[in-house]
Scaffold this motif. Structure first.
Motif, PDB file in Angstrom:
ATOM      1  N   ARG A  46     -28.801 -62.726  43.020  1.00 57.01           N
ATOM      2  CA  ARG A  46     -29.597 -63.678  43.795  1.00 57.01           C
ATOM      3  C   ARG A  46     -30.293 -64.695  42.883  1.00 57.01           C
ATOM      4  NH1 ARG A  46     -31.366 -58.956  46.518  1.00 57.01           N
ATOM      5  NH2 ARG A  46     -33.457 -59.308  45.709  1.00 57.01           N
ATOM      6  N   GLN A  47     -30.756 -64.244  41.729  1.00 60.41           N
ATOM      7  CA  GLN A  47     -31.411 -65.152  40.764  1.00 60.41           C
ATOM      8  C   GLN A  47     -30.432 -66.221  40.299  1.00 60.41           C
ATOM      9  OE1 GLN A  47     -34.666 -65.096  39.653  1.00 60.41           O
ATOM     10  NE2 GLN A  47     -34.266 -66.923  38.462  1.00 60.41           N
ATOM     11  N   ILE A  48     -29.230 -65.815  39.943  1.00 58.55           N
ATOM     12  CA  ILE A  48     -28.218 -66.773  39.493  1.00 58.55           C
ATOM     13  C   ILE A  48     -27.827 -67.702  40.633  1.00 58.55           C
ATOM     14  CG2 ILE A  48     -25.845 -67.028  38.665  1.00 58.55           C
ATOM     15  CD1 ILE A  48     -26.327 -64.453  37.012  1.00 58.55           C
ATOM     16  N   GLN A  49     -27.654 -67.157  41.839  1.00 56.03           N
ATOM     17  CA  GLN A  49     -27.312 -67.992  42.995  1.00 56.03           C
ATOM     18  C   GLN A  49     -28.398 -69.039  43.244  1.00 56.03           C
ATOM     19  OE1 GLN A  49     -23.845 -67.339  43.249  1.00 56.03           O
ATOM     20  NE2 GLN A  49     -24.406 -68.207  45.219  1.00 56.03           N
ATOM     21  N   GLY A  50     -29.657 -68.640  43.079  1.00 54.33           N
ATOM     22  CA  GLY A  50     -30.759 -69.583  43.250  1.00 54.33           C
ATOM     23  C   GLY A  50     -30.714 -70.699  42.233  1.00 54.33           C
ATOM     24  N   SER A  51     -30.373 -70.362  40.986  1.00 51.17           N
ATOM     25  CA  SER A  51     -30.299 -71.398  39.950  1.00 51.17           C
ATOM     26  C   SER A  51     -29.125 -72.341  40.201  1.00 51.17           C
ATOM     27  CB  SER A  51     -30.201 -70.775  38.556  1.00 51.17           C
ATOM     28  OG  SER A  51     -28.971 -70.154  38.354  1.00 51.17           O
ATOM     29  N   ILE A  52     -28.041 -71.821  40.800  1.00 56.57           N
ATOM     30  CA  ILE A  52     -26.904 -72.671  41.157  1.00 56.57           C
ATOM     31  C   ILE A  52     -27.326 -73.634  42.269  1.00 56.57           C
ATOM     32  CG2 ILE A  52     -24.609 -72.699  42.211  1.00 56.57           C
ATOM     33  CD1 ILE A  52     -24.171 -69.937  40.789  1.00 56.57           C
ATOM     34  N   LYS A  53     -27.930 -73.092  43.310  1.00 53.60           N
ATOM     35  CA  LYS A  53     -28.346 -73.883  44.470  1.00 53.60           C
ATOM     36  C   LYS A  53     -29.357 -74.965  44.083  1.00 53.60           C
ATOM     37  CE  LYS A  53     -31.063 -73.333  48.599  1.00 53.60           C
ATOM     38  NZ  LYS A  53     -32.407 -72.922  48.395  1.00 53.60           N
ATOM     39  N   ASP A  54     -30.334 -74.600  43.252  1.00 53.12           N
ATOM     40  CA  ASP A  54     -31.405 -75.523  42.867  1.00 53.12           C
ATOM     41  C   ASP A  54     -31.068 -76.360  41.630  1.00 53.12           C
ATOM     42  OD1 ASP A  54     -32.854 -74.509  45.002  1.00 53.12           O
ATOM     43  OD2 ASP A  54     -33.915 -73.040  43.757  1.00 53.12           O
ATOM     44  N   LYS A  55     -29.877 -76.138  41.060  1.00 55.00           N
ATOM     45  CA  LYS A  55     -29.407 -76.880  39.875  1.00 55.00           C
ATOM     46  C   LYS A  55     -30.405 -76.793  38.724  1.00 55.00           C
ATOM     47  CE  LYS A  55     -26.523 -79.853  42.595  1.00 55.00           C
ATOM     48  NZ  LYS A  55     -26.134 -81.175  43.015  1.00 55.00           N
ATOM     49  N   ILE A  56     -30.876 -75.570  38.477  1.00 56.53           N
ATOM     50  CA  ILE A  56     -31.848 -75.309  37.414  1.00 56.53           C
ATOM     51  C   ILE A  56     -31.127 -75.194  36.070  1.00 56.53           C
ATOM     52  CG2 ILE A  56     -33.502 -73.607  36.532  1.00 56.53           C
ATOM     53  CD1 ILE A  56     -34.112 -72.921  39.459  1.00 56.53           C
ATOM     54  N   ARG A  87     -26.284 -75.987  33.161  1.00 57.42           N
ATOM     55  CA  ARG A  87     -26.368 -75.432  34.511  1.00 57.42           C
ATOM     56  C   ARG A  87     -25.188 -74.507  34.807  1.00 57.42           C
ATOM     57  NH1 ARG A  87     -25.533 -78.450  38.624  1.00 57.42           N
ATOM     58  NH2 ARG A  87     -24.373 -80.064  37.562  1.00 57.42           N
ATOM     59  N   ILE A  88     -25.459 -73.476  35.569  1.00 55.16           N
ATOM     60  CA  ILE A  88     -24.400 -72.608  36.072  1.00 55.16           C
ATOM     61  C   ILE A  88     -23.844 -73.270  37.323  1.00 55.16           C
ATOM     62  CG2 ILE A  88     -23.837 -70.332  37.004  1.00 55.16           C
ATOM     63  CD1 ILE A  88     -26.246 -69.254  35.361  1.00 55.16           C
ATOM     64  N   ILE A  89     -22.528 -73.434  37.388  1.00 55.78           N
ATOM     65  CA  ILE A  89     -21.875 -74.098  38.517  1.00 55.78           C
ATOM     66  C   ILE A  89     -21.485 -73.071  39.582  1.00 55.78           C
ATOM     67  CG2 ILE A  89     -19.950 -75.594  39.209  1.00 55.78           C
ATOM     68  CD1 ILE A  89     -22.023 -76.882  37.266  1.00 55.78           C
TER      69      ILE A  89
END
Length: 69
Positions: free
Chosen positions: A12-22, A37-39
């Motif tokens: 979920r943390q990684i998915q959040g960073s993908i969604k928010d383009k962190i 960024r993780i794509i």
């Protein structure tokens, strides 16, 4: 191949960073560090785009840690 377990906090943390383009920093077991960024992610790999737009497929088993800002 196993499925991606979306109930795990790490997923979920990684998915959040993908969604928010962190922007994150990924350190490999070899000591190499990638910043960008993780794509996307799947059960085996993370697809990563660095600050110069270079794209890299990183196997999860090669990752030491992922650092967030």
């Amino acid at each position: 191949m196993s499925e991606l377990d979306v109930n795990l906090p790490s997923t979920r943390q990684i998915q959040g960073s993908i969604k928010d383009k962190i922007q994150v920093s990924i350190k490999l077991l070899t000591g190499d560090v990638f910043v960008g960024r993780i794509i996307w992610q799947d059960p085996d790999c993370i697809f990563f785009c660095d600050t110069t737009d270079r794209k890299t497929l990183i196997y999860r088993r090669a990752i030491s840690h992922i650092q967030y800002p």
